[in-house]
Design a protein around this motif. Sequence first.
Motif, short mmCIF file in Angstrom:
data_model
loop_
_atom_site.label_atom_id
_atom_site.label_comp_id
_atom_site.label_asym_id
_atom_site.label_seq_id
_atom_site.Cartn_x
_atom_site.Cartn_y
_atom_site.Cartn_z
N HIS A 177 0.83 -1.21 0.00
CA HIS A 177 0.00 0.00 0.00
C HIS A 177 0.87 1.26 0.00
N LYS A 178 0.56 2.17 -0.92
CA LYS A 178 1.24 3.46 -0.97
C LYS A 178 0.28 4.58 -0.53
N GLU A 179 -0.99 4.23 -0.39
CA GLU A 179 -2.01 5.18 0.10
C GLU A 179 -2.52 4.65 1.44
N VAL A 180 -2.11 5.31 2.51
CA VAL A 180 -2.49 4.85 3.86
C VAL A 180 -3.14 6.00 4.62
N GLY A 181 -4.42 5.85 4.92
CA GLY A 181 -5.13 6.85 5.72
C GLY A 181 -5.12 6.45 7.18
N CYS A 182 -5.68 7.32 8.04
CA CYS A 182 -5.67 7.04 9.49
C CYS A 182 -6.92 7.62 10.15
N ILE A 183 -7.61 6.79 10.91
CA ILE A 183 -8.66 7.26 11.82
C ILE A 183 -8.05 7.25 13.21
N THR A 184 -7.79 8.42 13.75
CA THR A 184 -7.11 8.51 15.05
C THR A 184 -8.12 8.48 16.18
N ASP A 213 -6.46 14.73 3.74
CA ASP A 213 -7.83 14.31 3.41
C ASP A 213 -8.10 12.87 3.83
N TRP A 214 -7.03 12.13 4.08
CA TRP A 214 -7.19 10.73 4.49
C TRP A 214 -7.00 10.53 6.00
N ILE A 215 -6.94 11.62 6.71
CA ILE A 215 -6.75 11.56 8.17
C ILE A 215 -7.93 12.22 8.87
N ILE A 216 -8.49 11.54 9.85
CA ILE A 216 -9.65 12.09 10.57
C ILE A 216 -9.56 11.69 12.05
N SER A 241 -5.77 1.84 1.89
CA SER A 241 -5.70 1.21 3.21
C SER A 241 -5.91 2.24 4.31
N LEU A 242 -6.29 1.73 5.50
CA LEU A 242 -6.54 2.58 6.65
C LEU A 242 -5.93 1.96 7.91
N PHE A 243 -5.20 2.78 8.67
CA PHE A 243 -4.84 2.39 10.03
C PHE A 243 -5.88 3.03 10.94
N VAL A 244 -6.67 2.19 11.61
CA VAL A 244 -7.70 2.68 12.53
C VAL A 244 -7.19 2.41 13.95
N CYS A 245 -7.11 3.48 14.76
CA CYS A 245 -6.28 3.43 15.97
C CYS A 245 -6.86 2.67 17.16
N ASN A 246 -8.01 2.01 17.01
CA ASN A 246 -8.39 0.94 17.95
C ASN A 246 -9.42 0.05 17.29
N ASP A 247 -9.61 -1.13 17.84
CA ASP A 247 -10.47 -2.13 17.20
C ASP A 247 -11.94 -1.72 17.17
N MET A 248 -12.40 -0.98 18.19
CA MET A 248 -13.81 -0.57 18.20
C MET A 248 -14.11 0.33 17.01
N PRO A 265 -10.67 -7.08 2.18
CA PRO A 265 -9.58 -6.11 1.97
C PRO A 265 -9.31 -5.78 0.50
N ASN A 266 -10.13 -6.30 -0.44
CA ASN A 266 -9.81 -6.13 -1.86
C ASN A 266 -9.76 -4.66 -2.29
N GLU A 267 -10.74 -3.86 -1.81
CA GLU A 267 -10.79 -2.45 -2.20
C GLU A 267 -10.25 -1.53 -1.09
N LEU A 268 -10.34 -1.97 0.14
CA LEU A 268 -9.86 -1.17 1.27
C LEU A 268 -9.31 -2.11 2.35
N SER A 269 -8.02 -2.03 2.61
CA SER A 269 -7.43 -2.82 3.70
C SER A 269 -7.51 -2.02 4.99
N ILE A 270 -7.87 -2.71 6.08
CA ILE A 270 -8.02 -2.04 7.38
C ILE A 270 -7.22 -2.80 8.43
N ILE A 271 -6.47 -2.07 9.24
CA ILE A 271 -5.79 -2.67 10.40
C ILE A 271 -6.22 -1.89 11.64
N GLY A 272 -6.51 -2.63 12.73
CA GLY A 272 -6.93 -2.00 13.98
C GLY A 272 -5.82 -2.02 15.03
N TYR A 273 -6.24 -1.86 16.27
CA TYR A 273 -5.26 -1.79 17.37
C TYR A 273 -5.95 -2.21 18.66
#
Length: 323
Positions: A177-184, A213-216, A241-248, A265-273
């Motif tokens: 992934h070269k495009e990585v967003g983040c939900i903090t 624009d990919w960070i919220i 892809s998105l790094f979401v900063c907790n599993d909830m 994950p085909n169109e959007l990969s998500i990883i939690g915490y």
Amino acid sequence: MATMKDIARLAGVSTSTVSHVINKTRFVSEEISERVNNAAKELNYAPSALARSLKMNRTRTIGMLVTTSTNPFFGEVVKGVERSCYHQNYNLILCNTEGDTERMKASIDTLLQKRVDGLILMCATLAGEKLDIFEQYPSIPVVVMDWGPMHFESDKIQDNSFLGGYLATKHLIENGHKEVGCITGPLNRHQALMRYEGYKKALKEHHLVINPDWIIESDFECDGGAKSLEALIERGPLPSSLFVCNDMMAMGALNIAHAKGIKVPNELSIIGYDDIHIAKYMTPSLTTIHQPKYRLGKAAVETLLAKIDKTDLALMWFNSSRH
């Protein structure tokens, strides 16, 4: 009500021997111990926890404050605390603050009045708080879990959120992934900020663009994750892809992705915490950064008991030095 003197008379031993048998404070022969225990049983003797706590200056009770949340993370940490207390022969009094600062202060006051031996605090509302009540109880040992700067003396137990955020983002990058967003999480909280800083470090290290624009910023809850993904969709094309900063929040985001027909994950990969227990039962199962929640709880108890023992030794020295 039977007393130790009654047991001593029936068993034909001294009161001090009875005390050593019941409190397990000194070795007593098996034959005498059996006589004492049989006498105690015959007299229906029940030791007074209050009397013992006054004599030993210990109640063998720990107070714990937690912030209300639907997040199972807190419950899994509390499980580690409770089980560790049980193995150490301590009782646990659990108070729920409901995220209310006044209720939190009232709960601390109540626990201290009940003469708990120490406190474990796991309250987001504590960050940056100055609690005058601890000035009234300067000797009470305190351990804080999970959150940021404190204006009172305490030990702190927390995960390495910076490293976790870095590893989560690096995992997405290493998977192409070269495009990585983040939900903090809420960035006024230390753990949320550190995960975000770890995310930024991984992107910079791999010379990837940090697209605002990919960070919220969100709130660590399911609804927050759902609303955040909806907001990102409204802004325009999503990252891959998105790094979401907790599993909830990640679970909320997965729910919206499904509703909008976005294939994960085909169109959007998500990883939690956090690696909460139910994460693996999502469809698809959630990739997540593991937090050792049980060990965090166990470490908090062990740290607090070490502080309690150290306080007891200091009090013993102080008392002996006065004579």
